[in-house]
Design an enzyme around this catalytic site. Structure first.
Site, mmCIF file in Angstrom:
data_model
loop_
_atom_site.group_PDB
_atom_site.id
_atom_site.type_symbol
_atom_site.label_atom_id
_atom_site.label_comp_id
_atom_site.label_asym_id
_atom_site.label_seq_id
_atom_site.Cartn_x
_atom_site.Cartn_y
_atom_site.Cartn_z
ATOM 1 N N GLY A 7 13.180 1.877 34.960
ATOM 2 C CA GLY A 7 11.795 1.754 35.463
ATOM 3 C C GLY A 7 11.009 2.389 34.515
ATOM 4 O O GLY A 7 11.115 2.512 33.199
ATOM 5 N N ASP A 43 6.334 5.615 43.625
ATOM 6 C CA ASP A 43 4.972 5.344 43.404
ATOM 7 C C ASP A 43 4.519 4.318 44.728
ATOM 8 O O ASP A 43 3.238 4.501 44.912
ATOM 9 C CB ASP A 43 4.464 4.684 42.199
ATOM 10 C CG ASP A 43 4.604 5.694 40.948
ATOM 11 O OD1 ASP A 43 5.106 6.621 41.111
ATOM 12 O OD2 ASP A 43 4.474 5.353 39.855
ATOM 13 N N HIS A 57 14.011 39.510 28.276
ATOM 14 C CA HIS A 57 13.037 39.735 27.241
ATOM 15 C C HIS A 57 13.313 39.881 25.915
ATOM 16 O O HIS A 57 14.302 40.091 25.680
ATOM 17 C CB HIS A 57 12.381 41.393 27.458
ATOM 18 C CG HIS A 57 11.493 41.827 26.206
ATOM 19 N ND1 HIS A 57 10.233 41.552 26.533
ATOM 20 C CD2 HIS A 57 11.495 42.606 25.185
ATOM 21 C CE1 HIS A 57 9.477 42.098 25.456
ATOM 22 N NE2 HIS A 57 10.241 42.895 24.782
#
Length: 474
Positions: free
Chosen positions: A45, A318, A450
């Site tokens: 698409g 959509d 971290h």
């Protein structure tokens, strides 16, 4: 060879092979249903072929070039040269790999792929016009149908996409050269993503927007960061102006704009990119034949199971309404397929992330503080600025922040708004937190690696509890 008019039958007819359609087809086939997927253009698409994937490929490539040329503060001196044609070839290779993968996945799951355009004859019959001269017609009888025909760019009156100087987003992403000057009509997410991309490639960009700011619908604290970065790249914004017309020829265009007061301005460019939004595609379906009518905005209304007013016809993606997002389409496709298979599936839109791939990125999910208050919560909010995040500083991208919204004393995570580096990735953690009913304490007490950007999510949760370490508690 003329195929002629033949008739076949299938359990599930899927019309459209985008992220909603092909996912629905595969999931239905996984439930041992006979599935026929009809696609008239390209499998994958708009998203895979002309939107999400090619745009992100161009964004990544131009980011790389711009960052390399703007890294003197890090001790890196470079003057990258962009080969636009080679970049386009690389982008096409990425697209081909993904679209080819979609076809292979469909076939491997037993989905019958048919090239053509499908139109309904009645609630259990469709006719497929095959592409190419003399290819004939095919009649398909089905038990259930899933409409996944997607959307297309909206044209502005006087700016027809068939005119050479006027680009749609699809045209812009197919370009093999970057224009020296570009006028962009519209400062929504498509206009902003492509404006930034072209500016980083060296194009002088002017953005014309009828409203008074970029990215309507998003919090101004988020969009201000994006607009400031865009202006630093040299993008010129003209707010309160609508595109009225253009004259000239390809490579030498003058665009005329007009304010509500009737004041006119002109802007010269090589190309004009019209990016004012997208509209659903339903005109090829012959919906009258099944008594189905789009709403006033052109969408097919559906219930929590993706079912339309016609019981055996579903709509996803959509064509089924906002938000027009590939991941929302895929989720709807899964639900539609599982409902057809007899599973107790239903849609839950409380945690649908939205992302704008600008510089920096914007990502939101769930409720804002105002929405939480309007829903009856007593919201608490925590923020962590990226300028206080070690990993952000080491990448040279420290604009923006993470904001997390939670519900009062219980502290259930309700939403987040993020603007900054890799916001599209960071929002996934909060999306999961909302989906599983996690609390601020759950997020804050989870050990985050971290130094990483994800620590900003953890510290935003700590801030909401008044326990932040690396930013001031207010």
């Amino acid at each position: 060879m003329v195929m002629g008019d033949i008739a076949t039958g299938t359990d599930v007819l899927v019309v459209g092979g985008g992220p909603g359609g092909y996912v629905a087809a595969i999931r239905a086939a996984q439930h041992d249903l006979d599935v026929t997927l009809v696609e008239r253009d390209a499998y994958g698409g708009t998203c895979l072929n002309y939107g999400c994937i090619p745009s992100k490929a161009f964004i990544t490539a131009t980011d790389l070039a711009h960052d390399a040329g703007d890294a003197e503060a890090m001790g890196v001196k470079a003057d990258p040269e962009i080969d636009a044609a080679a970049m386009a070839d690389w982008k096409d290779d990425v697209v081909d790999q993904l679209t080819g993968g979609v076809e292979k996945l469909c076939k491997a799951n037993g989905v019958n792929l048919v090239d053509g355009t499908a139109a309904f004859e009645d609630e259990h019959t469709a006719r497929i016009a095959h592409g190419g001269s003399g290819q004939g017609m095919e009649t398909v009888e089905f038990e259930h149908a899933i409409v996944a025909t997607g959307s297309r760019p909206i044209e502005v009156p006087g700016f027809a996409f068939e005119d050479d100087p006027v680009w749609s987003s699809r045209d812009a992403l197919a370009a093999e050269a970057f224009p020296d000057d570009l006028v962009v009509v519209g400062a929504g997410y498509i206009g902003m993503e492509l404006s930034t991309t072209f500016a980083k490639a060296g194009t002088d960009v002017t953005v014309v927007e009828m409203l008074d700011d970029v990215l309507p619908g998003y919090d101004s604290r988020l969009t201000d960061v994006v607009k400031a970065r865009a202006e630093a790249l040299g993008i010129d914004f003209q707010f309160g102006e609508g595109a009225a017309g253009w004259e000239g020829e390809d490579g030498n265009v003058t665009v005329t704009t007009e304010t509500e007061a009737g004041e006119e301005s002109t802007y010269d460019a090589e190309k004009v990119l019209v990016a004012v939004g997208r509209e659903p595609v339903t005109d090829t379906l012959e919906l009258d034949a099944i008594g189905l009518e789009p709403n006033e905005n052109g969408f097919l209304e559906t219930d929590e199971q993706a079912r339309t007013d016609v019981e055996n016809v579903f709509a996803v993606g959509d064509v089924a309404g906002e938000p027009m997002l590939a991941h929302k389409a895929s989720k709807e496709g899964v639900v539609a397929a599982e409902v057809i298979a007899g599973e107790p599936a239903a849609l839950d839109y409380q945690a649908v992330p939205k992302v704008v791939f600008t510089d920096p990125e914007i990502a939101t999910v769930g409720m804002t503080e105002a929405e939480a208050a309007g829903a009856g919560f007593d919201p608490v909010v925590g923020e962590m600025p990226f300028r206080a995040n070690g990993r952000s500083l080491t990448t040279g991208n420290d604009d923006g922040f993470v904001r997390i919204v939670a519900g009062g004393d219980a502290g259930f995570v309700l939403g987040a708004q993020i603007v900054g580096p890799e916001a599209s990735e960071l929002v996934a953690e909060v999306t999961l937190a909302i989906e599983m009913g996690a609390t601020l304490a759950d997020v804050a007490s989870t050990i985050h690696t971290h130094p990483t950007l994800s620590e900003a999510v953890m510290e935003a949760a700590e801030h909401a509890q008044g326990q932040a370490i690396h930013t001031l508690n207010r």
